[in-house]
Design a protein around this motif. Structure first.
Motif, PDB file in Angstrom:
ATOM      1  N   ARG A 172      22.911 -45.295  36.296  1.00 55.76           N
ATOM      2  CA  ARG A 172      21.904 -44.243  36.107  1.00 55.76           C
ATOM      3  C   ARG A 172      21.201 -44.429  34.768  1.00 55.76           C
ATOM      4  O   ARG A 172      19.992 -44.196  34.655  1.00 55.76           O
TER       5      ARG A 172
ATOM      6  N   LEU B 163      17.547 -44.685  35.927  1.00 57.60           N
ATOM      7  CA  LEU B 163      17.014 -43.338  36.113  1.00 57.60           C
ATOM      8  C   LEU B 163      16.733 -42.597  34.816  1.00 57.60           C
ATOM      9  O   LEU B 163      16.210 -41.484  34.853  1.00 57.60           O
TER      10      LEU B 163
ATOM     11  N   GLU C  22      27.247 -42.797  47.687  1.00 56.59           N
ATOM     12  CA  GLU C  22      26.347 -41.722  47.262  1.00 56.59           C
ATOM     13  C   GLU C  22      25.514 -42.146  46.048  1.00 56.59           C
ATOM     14  O   GLU C  22      24.325 -41.816  45.960  1.00 56.59           O
ATOM     15  N   LEU C  23      26.141 -42.876  45.122  1.00 53.26           N
ATOM     16  CA  LEU C  23      25.397 -43.357  43.953  1.00 53.26           C
ATOM     17  C   LEU C  23      24.306 -44.325  44.378  1.00 53.26           C
ATOM     18  O   LEU C  23      23.163 -44.246  43.905  1.00 53.26           O
TER      19      LEU C  23
ATOM     20  N   GLU D 108      21.426 -42.497  45.904  1.00 52.23           N
ATOM     21  CA  GLU D 108      20.632 -41.833  44.857  1.00 52.23           C
ATOM     22  C   GLU D 108      19.712 -42.823  44.154  1.00 52.23           C
ATOM     23  O   GLU D 108      18.520 -42.551  43.948  1.00 52.23           O
ATOM     24  N   LEU D 109      20.256 -43.990  43.801  1.00 52.37           N
ATOM     25  CA  LEU D 109      19.456 -44.993  43.099  1.00 52.37           C
ATOM     26  C   LEU D 109      18.361 -45.556  44.002  1.00 52.37           C
ATOM     27  O   LEU D 109      17.228 -45.775  43.555  1.00 52.37           O
TER      28      LEU D 109
ATOM     29  N   HIS E 191      16.873 -44.012  46.361  1.00 52.13           N
ATOM     30  CA  HIS E 191      15.873 -42.966  46.579  1.00 52.13           C
ATOM     31  C   HIS E 191      14.951 -42.795  45.367  1.00 52.13           C
ATOM     32  O   HIS E 191      13.739 -42.589  45.521  1.00 52.13           O
ATOM     33  N   HIS E 192      15.520 -42.919  44.159  1.00 52.91           N
ATOM     34  CA  HIS E 192      14.755 -42.590  42.961  1.00 52.91           C
ATOM     35  C   HIS E 192      14.214 -43.799  42.211  1.00 52.91           C
ATOM     36  O   HIS E 192      13.402 -43.634  41.281  1.00 52.91           O
TER      37      HIS E 192
END
Length: 275
Positions: A150, A154, A191-192, A195-196, A198-199
């Motif tokens: 992240r 992110l 899940e991580l 998330e990565l 997607h963003h």
């Protein structure tokens, strides 16, 4: 249709190998990146139809011998070869139990014994489970210092902090791909990764390459807003009593500007937190 992780990996790695890389002549207009399926089958000594079924997911259980042959044909390094075996189910999982988020108190004491050396403990998903004061000082542009992936993809501080961002990002993706291959059913890395994906378009692009990489030893290049350019070498050590955890220790060359930058950072960080 069930996920076809094995086939996706084979296709991605096939696309990364050029005929010249394996001393294979190339004739005519090539409509695919990298090797053709028929070329891989020749290099590996397997039936072309069988190899096609592997990529398409119609065959999911190659023997260890076939996996080894494909690894050689696709020029896989040790991490990628291990990952391919895991996807094919021809080796036991490297991680026999779920990784604990608890860091042993004795290991925390060991971390504090490095007064001028950043050291921290991570899990396979690159969550930072514990960090000593020099590590917190080095990563002070990030709040919190929670997950290395992240922090790279992110967080706004990620790109200016990592002098060679592309190299660092590719390494992070390779580590996560390895963790995912060891235990694709685990919710945490899945899940991580979602998330990565997607963003971050950069992460999504790199994830599709199926590059696999384990943490061992490597140089890291930072640009800290308070200390300037810092070059460090890290070593990764498995925590034997906590499978899945790794101890990461950064080292600056003795007497180098990076060593002095770490010293100043540590002193500044300590003073700030005492005020």
């Amino acid at each position: 249709m069930a996920d076809n992780h094995l086939g996706e990996f084979l296709r991605a790695r096939r696309a990364a190998v050029r005929p010249a890389d394996v001393a294979m002549p190339s004739h005519g207009v090539r409509r695919v990146a990298g090797l053709r399926r028929e070329e891989v089958s020749v290099l590996a000594g397997v039936n072309a139809d069988y190899y096609t079924r592997l990529e398409q997911g119609r065959e999911r259980h190659p023997s260890a011998q076939v996996v080894n042959a494909l690894s050689r044909a696709l020029r896989l390094d040790t991490d990628a070869r291990t990952h391919l075996h895991q996807l094919a189910g021809t080796t036991a999982s490297q991680q026999p139990a779920a990784t604990s988020a608890r860091v042993d108190p004795a290991l925390r004491v060991l971390l504090s014994g490095y007064p001028d050396t950043p050291a921290f403990v991570i899990d396979p998903s690159l969550n930072v489970l514990a960090a000593n004061a020099p590590a917190q000082a080095l990563y002070s542009p990030f709040e919190p210092m929670d997950n290395l992936a992240r922090m790279v993809f992110l967080t706004p501080a990620g790109r200016p902090f990592h002098s060679r961002w592309d190299q660092t990002a590719e390494t992070v993706v390779g580590h996560l791909r390895q963790a995912y291959g060891i235990d694709p059913g685990s919710a945490q890395p899945r899940e991580l990764i979602a998330e990565l994906n997607h963003h971050s378009a950069d992460f999504a692009r790199m994830w599709r390459t199926h590059t696999v990489r384990g943490k061992t030893r490597e140089e890291k290049y930072f640009r800290h807003p308070d200390a300037g350019a810092i070059t460090l070498t890290y070593h990764a050590f498995d925590v034997r009593e906590a499978p899945g955890q790794q101890l990461i220790i950064y080292h600056a060359e003795l007497g180098s500007p990076s060593a002095e930058a770490l010293r100043i950072l540590g002193a500044t960080h300590t003073t700030t937190h005492q005020e």
